[in-house]
Write a protein that holds these residues in place. Structure first.
Motif, PDB file in Angstrom:
ATOM      1  N   VAL B 124       0.742  -1.310  -0.071  1.00 27.33           N
ATOM      2  CA  VAL B 124      -0.045  -0.062   0.094  1.00 27.33           C
ATOM      3  C   VAL B 124       0.908   1.270   0.072  1.00 27.33           C
ATOM      4  O   VAL B 124       0.506   2.145  -0.786  1.00 27.33           O
ATOM      5  CB  VAL B 124      -1.020  -0.098   1.328  1.00 27.33           C
ATOM      6  N   ALA B 127       2.651   1.925  -3.312  1.00 25.29           N
ATOM      7  CA  ALA B 127       1.783   2.112  -4.250  1.00 25.29           C
ATOM      8  C   ALA B 127       1.562   3.787  -4.173  1.00 25.29           C
ATOM      9  O   ALA B 127       1.400   4.616  -5.099  1.00 25.29           O
ATOM     10  CB  ALA B 127       0.319   1.408  -4.175  1.00 25.29           C
ATOM     11  N   TRP B 128       1.281   4.178  -2.866  1.00 22.09           N
ATOM     12  CA  TRP B 128       1.169   5.644  -2.433  1.00 22.09           C
ATOM     13  C   TRP B 128       1.977   6.676  -2.686  1.00 22.09           C
ATOM     14  O   TRP B 128       1.876   7.680  -3.325  1.00 22.09           O
ATOM     15  CB  TRP B 128       0.470   5.939  -0.919  1.00 22.09           C
ATOM     16  N   LEU B 136      -1.466   3.259  -7.717  1.00 20.03           N
ATOM     17  CA  LEU B 136      -2.324   3.426  -6.747  1.00 20.03           C
ATOM     18  C   LEU B 136      -3.558   2.331  -6.892  1.00 20.03           C
ATOM     19  O   LEU B 136      -3.908   2.034  -5.751  1.00 20.03           O
ATOM     20  CB  LEU B 136      -2.914   5.057  -6.718  1.00 20.03           C
ATOM     21  N   GLY B 139      -2.328  -0.797  -5.641  1.00 19.16           N
ATOM     22  CA  GLY B 139      -2.173  -0.754  -4.269  1.00 19.16           C
ATOM     23  C   GLY B 139      -3.622  -0.845  -3.292  1.00 19.16           C
ATOM     24  O   GLY B 139      -3.752  -1.603  -2.445  1.00 19.16           O
ATOM     25  N   MET B 140      -4.702  -0.492  -4.233  1.00 20.40           N
ATOM     26  CA  MET B 140      -5.837  -0.381  -3.363  1.00 20.40           C
ATOM     27  C   MET B 140      -6.521  -1.855  -3.723  1.00 20.40           C
ATOM     28  O   MET B 140      -7.252  -2.107  -2.761  1.00 20.40           O
ATOM     29  CB  MET B 140      -6.894   0.681  -4.078  1.00 20.40           C
ATOM     30  N   SER B 144      -7.434  -4.228  -0.495  1.00 18.74           N
ATOM     31  CA  SER B 144      -8.723  -4.863  -0.412  1.00 18.74           C
ATOM     32  C   SER B 144      -8.668  -6.547  -0.370  1.00 18.74           C
ATOM     33  O   SER B 144      -9.209  -7.172   0.227  1.00 18.74           O
ATOM     34  CB  SER B 144      -9.857  -4.296  -1.418  1.00 18.74           C
TER      35      SER B 144
END
Lengths: 195, 318
Positions: B124, B127-128, B136, B139-140, B144
């Motif tokens: 995460v 990705a951020w 991103l 990463g999301m 999840s």
């Protein structure tokens, strides 16, 4: 164990202070995560390894990841830091600072009056936690589970209200039109769409 | 020998073996995939192409270690380290043989769960910090996927915990003297296997880095050894999950004739090859299919497994 406890406690306090003073929300969340991990080490040094593991799994591993997830979804750029800056003036910390100082004074007072300082009273393993949760504290566990069930049903209701109409691409298109945004459809719809 | 010194030797041996095995897995995976897909794979550098890994490593070390100017520098640098730290720390609680274990604790399984949930941060944050839309999205997806699959990963292991009466991995292995837990806990085994693949983000659950749609997802912006750490971290995860499956469900070091260390290595290697075979055989699902599978099928199944196992354990009066 005592020195480990103090190191972890100092790390927890420092990380929490840094969390409060960061302007970038993701950096603040990272410091909060470090603070939670330090609290887990504190639990471990006090003889509660099960609590320490739960602190890592539930708080640092699940709840904070969800926080980071939401902040990522918001797509906050450099402008958030600029927007935060006027809010994070030193004057903004006076109120919370005074209140925290009162609490600090109380803690120091209690600690100074305490006769003996025992660190490890007993090792509280998974078995002991389970036995007391489902023994004397059964009512509390049941109440908490009812509360969580209520929250779950509520979240489901809130989440599904919009899905009553048409679903999928069309719904998001409508939202975009309502918001005054561009509407560009892909594929066959392009010729027939209102665009 | 001095017990502290012995511990240090054990730690160093496990660290070296695990890291080298993960690097070699890159070669093994390419060779096995080639075998199953009717090609040769890397066979030029050294005997059977074994030195290919060395060549790749030399190349990766000499690549420019580039940090994009738009990235959040410190988080960007720190993110790849998190996955290495969390996975390597988890090896501390794995009992390879009765003697060969770094630390024995009564919360070993919980420690594994905690570390694997902290591993999500690596993806995460990478990705951020990359500040890239594809990263991103990857990463999301990763957040999840890993959060949903972690839920029943923990639940699927609880059957073995109930049968052994402890969270300690050594006690779980010792409880399998008469029968491997894969037989009474077959459902738990299948669920743990699926969750393990999702946790390591291997195909078919590699949606966070789906290269055809997300340009490698969370590690698009990474190069050089930082990318290498994600890469090796993934293989470390494969070794970890394979070792855990053999410990939890296949009796760990227990087995006839051969010494314990051979058994755990053989069992782990079998599951590593199974992971690679899955990659060769399975297509990638759609993301919504992945999520609804997790929540609508696998979670209820693991809850049912938990309830039935609990009832059986109670009925047998343990």
């Amino acid at each position: 164990m005592a020195s480990l406890f103090y190191i972890a406690a100092i790390v927890a306090v420092l990380a929490t202070i840094l969390m409060l003073t960061r302007l970038n929300p993701v950096h603040a969340l990272l410091y909060l995560t470090v603070s939670l991990l330090a609290v887990a080490v504190v639990f471990f040094t006090l003889g509660a390894p099960f609590m320490a593991a739960l602190e890592v799994i539930v708080y640092a591993g699940a709840i904070m990841v969800l926080f980071v997830f939401v902040v990522m979804l918001l797509n906050l750029g450099k402008h958030t830091v600029d927007a935060e800056r006027p809010l994070a003036r030193p004057e903004a910390f006076t109120g919370p600072g005074i209140l925290a100082a009162i609490l600090l004074f109380e803690v120091v007072f209690v600690l100074a009056r305490a006769q003996s300082r025992t660190f490890v009273l007993a090792q509280v393993g998974p078995r002991e936690v389970g036995l007391s949760l489902y023994g004397p504290y059964l009512l509390g566990v049941e109440l908490a589970s009812i509360l969580l069930l209520g929250a779950l049903v509520g979240a489901y209701h809130v989440g599904s209200r919009r899905a009553q109409g048409r679903t999928g691409v069309v719904r998001s298109d409508r939202v975009r039109v309502a918001a005054g945004g561009d509407l560009v459809r892909a594929g066959d719809d392009r010729s027939s769409g209102p665009a | 020998m001095n017990p502290t010194l012995l511990k240090i030797v054990v730690i160093l041996v496990i660290l070296l073996v695990v890291l080298n095995v993960s690097a070699l897995l890159i070669w093994l995976e390419r060779r096995l995939l080639a075998l199953w897909q009717d090609r040769y794979g890397p066979n030029r550098v050294g005997p059977f192409g074994l030195l290919q890994v060395v060549a790749d490593m030399i190349k990766i070390f000499f690549k420019e270690d580039w940090i994009p100017p738009f990235a959040d520098k410190w988080v960007f640098v720190f993110a790849p380290a998190i996955i290495m730290i969390t996975v390597l720390l988890t090896f501390a609680v794995i009992p390879f043989t009765p003697l060969f274990q770094i630390t024995e604790t009564n919360i070993a399984l919980l420690f594994f769960l905690g570390m694997s949930s902290l591993g999500v941060y690596s993806i995460v944050l990478a990705a951020w910090a990359s500040n890239n839309k594809y990263s991103l999205l990857g990463g999301m997806r990763a957040a999840s996927q890993m959060l949903s699959y972690e839920v029943f990963m923990g639940l699927s292991m609880m059957g073995t915990v109930m049968l052994a009466g402890s969270f300690s991995l050594r006690r779980i292995v010792e409880a399998q003297q008469h029968i491997w837990f894969v037989i009474p806990q077959f459902l738990g085994f299948v669920l743990f296997l699926i969750a393990g693949i999702a946790e390591t983000r291997r195909l078919p659950f590699d949606l966070p880095e789906a290269e055809s749609e997300l340009v490698a997802g969370f590690h698009s912006e990474y190069s050089g050894m930082k990318f290498g750490m994600f890469f090796v971290g993934e293989y470390l995860g494969v070794v970890l999950i394979s070792a855990l499956i053999s410990v939890l469900f296949f009796g760990g070091w227990l087995g006839p004739v051969l010494p314990p260390v051979v058994w755990i290595v053989l069992k782990t290697l079998f599951f590593i090859c199974f992971f690679i075979l899955l990659r060769a055989a399975m297509p990638r699902p759609r993301f919504d299919q992945l999520m609804s599978w997790g929540w609508k099928w696998l979670l209820p199944l693991s809850l049912a497994n938990l309830a039935i196992t609990g009832a059986v354990v109670l009925a047998r009066g343990r």
